[in-house]
Design an enzyme around this catalytic site. Structure first.
Site, PDB file in Angstrom:
ATOM      1  N   HIS B  84      -1.586   4.089  -5.928  1.00 28.58           N
ATOM      2  CA  HIS B  84      -0.653   3.141  -5.319  1.00 28.58           C
ATOM      3  C   HIS B  84      -1.126   2.596  -3.979  1.00 28.58           C
ATOM      4  O   HIS B  84      -0.348   1.997  -3.245  1.00 28.58           O
ATOM      5  CB  HIS B  84       0.737   3.789  -5.150  1.00 28.58           C
ATOM      6  CG  HIS B  84       1.449   3.983  -6.449  1.00 28.58           C
ATOM      7  ND1 HIS B  84       2.668   4.582  -6.545  1.00 28.58           N
ATOM      8  CD2 HIS B  84       1.101   3.652  -7.721  1.00 28.58           C
ATOM      9  CE1 HIS B  84       3.053   4.624  -7.811  1.00 28.58           C
ATOM     10  NE2 HIS B  84       2.103   4.067  -8.546  1.00 28.58           N
ATOM     11  N   ILE B  91       0.063  -0.737   0.435  1.00 27.00           N
ATOM     12  CA  ILE B  91       0.675   0.371  -0.299  1.00 27.00           C
ATOM     13  C   ILE B  91       1.745  -0.179  -1.228  1.00 27.00           C
ATOM     14  O   ILE B  91       2.549  -1.019  -0.827  1.00 27.00           O
ATOM     15  CB  ILE B  91       1.337   1.363   0.693  1.00 27.00           C
ATOM     16  CG1 ILE B  91       0.304   1.887   1.696  1.00 27.00           C
ATOM     17  CG2 ILE B  91       2.009   2.518  -0.050  1.00 27.00           C
ATOM     18  CD1 ILE B  91       0.932   2.451   2.957  1.00 27.00           C
ATOM     19  N   CYS B  92       1.728   0.305  -2.454  1.00 20.75           N
ATOM     20  CA  CYS B  92       2.778  -0.102  -3.367  1.00 20.75           C
ATOM     21  C   CYS B  92       3.787   1.037  -3.468  1.00 20.75           C
ATOM     22  O   CYS B  92       3.583   2.004  -4.181  1.00 20.75           O
ATOM     23  CB  CYS B  92       2.177  -0.411  -4.737  1.00 20.75           C
ATOM     24  SG  CYS B  92       3.355  -1.252  -5.779  1.00 20.75           S
ATOM     25  N   ALA B  93       4.846   0.944  -2.698  1.00 22.34           N
ATOM     26  CA  ALA B  93       5.880   1.983  -2.713  1.00 22.34           C
ATOM     27  C   ALA B  93       7.227   1.281  -2.738  1.00 22.34           C
ATOM     28  O   ALA B  93       7.442   0.337  -1.977  1.00 22.34           O
ATOM     29  CB  ALA B  93       5.771   2.865  -1.470  1.00 22.34           C
ATOM     30  N   LEU B 153       2.879  -0.531 -10.510  1.00 21.80           N
ATOM     31  CA  LEU B 153       4.154   0.123 -10.805  1.00 21.80           C
ATOM     32  C   LEU B 153       4.263   0.421 -12.296  1.00 21.80           C
ATOM     33  O   LEU B 153       4.889   1.382 -12.704  1.00 21.80           O
ATOM     34  CB  LEU B 153       5.317  -0.771 -10.376  1.00 21.80           C
ATOM     35  CG  LEU B 153       5.497  -0.924  -8.878  1.00 21.80           C
ATOM     36  CD1 LEU B 153       6.577  -1.936  -8.580  1.00 21.80           C
ATOM     37  CD2 LEU B 153       5.850   0.413  -8.248  1.00 21.80           C
TER      38      LEU B 153
END
Lengths: 310, 155
Positions: B84, B91-93, B153
């Protein structure tokens, strides 16, 4: 607790708002190769998504005649027009619109709540009751596990608006309808109030899990959800529409009386159903109901006064 | 009256100065535009003995909307290799996006989430779409198009 209506479909494109002539967005579907889009197109795409989510209208608008809403549906659905005529016949001659940004229920409710206090025959009593009610939410939020640091600024914004009804701002005046509208149109004040109401709704659900847990479902998937997860994603998160559970929780926590008129275009007779949210302990004479207009996916405020009468 | 975001950040900073969780340390908070922290994963993990630099950027919509958060990537710092985390530090959060952010989250709460995201990593590999994403991504991760950051995701 029974849902009196079908849960609204959320997301852009499913709103019942009349179609406006807006520029066509870049169409993205499963066939779109995003890597073929230019940097500028990607930026536009993103902006379009943001614009769709937040149309260019005030967070809360001025009081306008219901005939403007009627005119928007005139070319469209007859059943909507009939229902609007019904509301007008019941005395709801005006509408105050909220921006369709997913916060419209909370924003409309907060505006209606403060406006009621402002128009109360005994503002000193109304302000005192509202203040002690609001103060009682602080231990509620703490019990739910929120740090004071994360909510006190929002709390103070709401409290000072209410207190301004009777106590002039330092170097300023007491609250008027104009100042209230201006405050609700300013993102800093308006969004702070929205956030505070979201936290109150969340705390009410978190602190009474037995009462609310059976009604916590994912709004899109329909699966049951854990209390904490539901509150984090669908109550506390800004821009997430309120459904029956959030509305019940909030009106109970703040002992509000709310009537919601469901304008869904489904009635054959043109009649509009009102769903009442009542606090069992409060007396209506001291607590006139706030009336909201629901159209699938959106809330506005209904008013029996005309703009000219204000 | 101080702006809402500086008022809130001041309070957060006072708490940070009073102490931060293990593995999270303040490097710089000289302005209310940009804060830097080092993040270390404690105990056994894929990132043992590694320190990463995490950058927060705030505008006056904080904390109603999320801060822009990313790992610093420069001559002396690298982003952690993680499914992620893109190699440019983005950042993919979910908590950093419009969908998952809430004003009850704080800077430290974000640091803890990122720290545990690293701690729970089973396999050090970049996001599947890293090569597609990085050349197209704007400098500020908050300006990223929703569609551009969708695949990790799903991965």
């Amino acid at each position: 607790m029974q849902l009196p209506f079908e849960p609204p479909a959320s997301g852009p494109g499913t709103s019942s708002e009349p179609a406006n002539a807006s520029r066509p967005p870049i169409v993205v579907n499963e066939n779109t190769d995003i890597s073929q889009l230019s940097q500028a197109q990607l930026y536009d795409l993103n902006q379009n998504l943001l614009d769709d989510a937040v149309p260019d209208q005030p967070l809360i608008g001025p009081l306008t005649s219901m005939s403007t809403l009627r005119a928007e549906y005139k070319e469209g659905s007859r059943s909507f027009v009939d229902q609007i005529d019904y509301l007008i016949s019941q005395g709801y001659v005006s509408i105050r619109r909220a921006r369709g940004d997913g916060d419209c229920f909370y924003r409309s409710l907060a505006f209606g709540f403060i406006e009621n206090l402002l128009n109360s025959p005994q503002t000193d009593v109304a302000v005192a009751i509202a203040t002690s009610l609001l103060e009682s939410t602080v231990p509620m939020l703490e019990e739910a596990g929120f740090q004071e640091l994360v909510f006190e600024d929002f709390y103070e914004v709401l409290l000072s608006l209410i207190q301004q009804i009777d106590t002039p701002e330092p170097g300023g005046t007491t609250l008027t309808s104009e100042i209230l509208l201006e405050a609700f149109q300013s993102p800093e004040v308006s969004n702070s109030v929205v956030v505070y109401l979201r936290l109150v709704a969340s705390a009410q659900i978190r602190n009474n899990p037995k009462e609310y847990a059976p009604f916590l479902f994912h709004p899109e998937i329909g699966e049951p959800m854990d209390t904490r997860e539901f509150c984090e994603h669908f109550v506390e998160a800004v821009g997430k529409e309120a459904d029956h559970v959030q509305m019940t929780a909030l009106t109970r926590a703040l002992k509000m009386s709310v009537n919601v008129a469901y304008l869904d275009g489904r009635s054959h007779t043109g009649k509009v159903d009102f769903v009442e949210f009542r606090d069992p302990d409060s007396q209506l004479e001291n607590n006139p109901p706030i009336t909201l207009l629901y159209r699938p996916g959106h809330y506005d405020i209904l008013d029996e006064r005309t703009a000219e009468a204000l | 009256m101080a702006l809402a975001h500086t008022r809130r950040l001041n309070k957060e900073l006072a708490e940070i100065h009073a102490g931060t969780p293990v593995g999270i340390n303040l490097v710089n908070a000289d302005t209310f535009e940009k804060w830097l922290f080092t993040i270390e994963v404690m105990g056994t993990s894929e990132y043992e003995a590694k320190k990463f630099l995490l950058m927060f950027r705030f505008d006056n919509t904080y904390p109603i909307s999320a801060p822009a958060v990313q790992f610093v990537v420069d001559d002396t710092h690298k982003a952690p290799v993680h499914p992620h985390v893109y190699s440019n530090g983005h950042i993919c959060a979910s908590i950093l996006g419009r969908e998952g952010w809430s004003p009850v989250l704080t800077v430290i709460a974000v640091c803890i989430t990122i720290q545990s995201m690293l701690a729970s990593c089973k396999k050090k590999e970049p996001p599947l779409d890293n090569d597609r994403y990085v050349p197209r991504a704007p400098e500020n991760p908050k300006k990223v198009s929703i569609s551009l950051m969708v695949s990790p995701l799903l991965a």
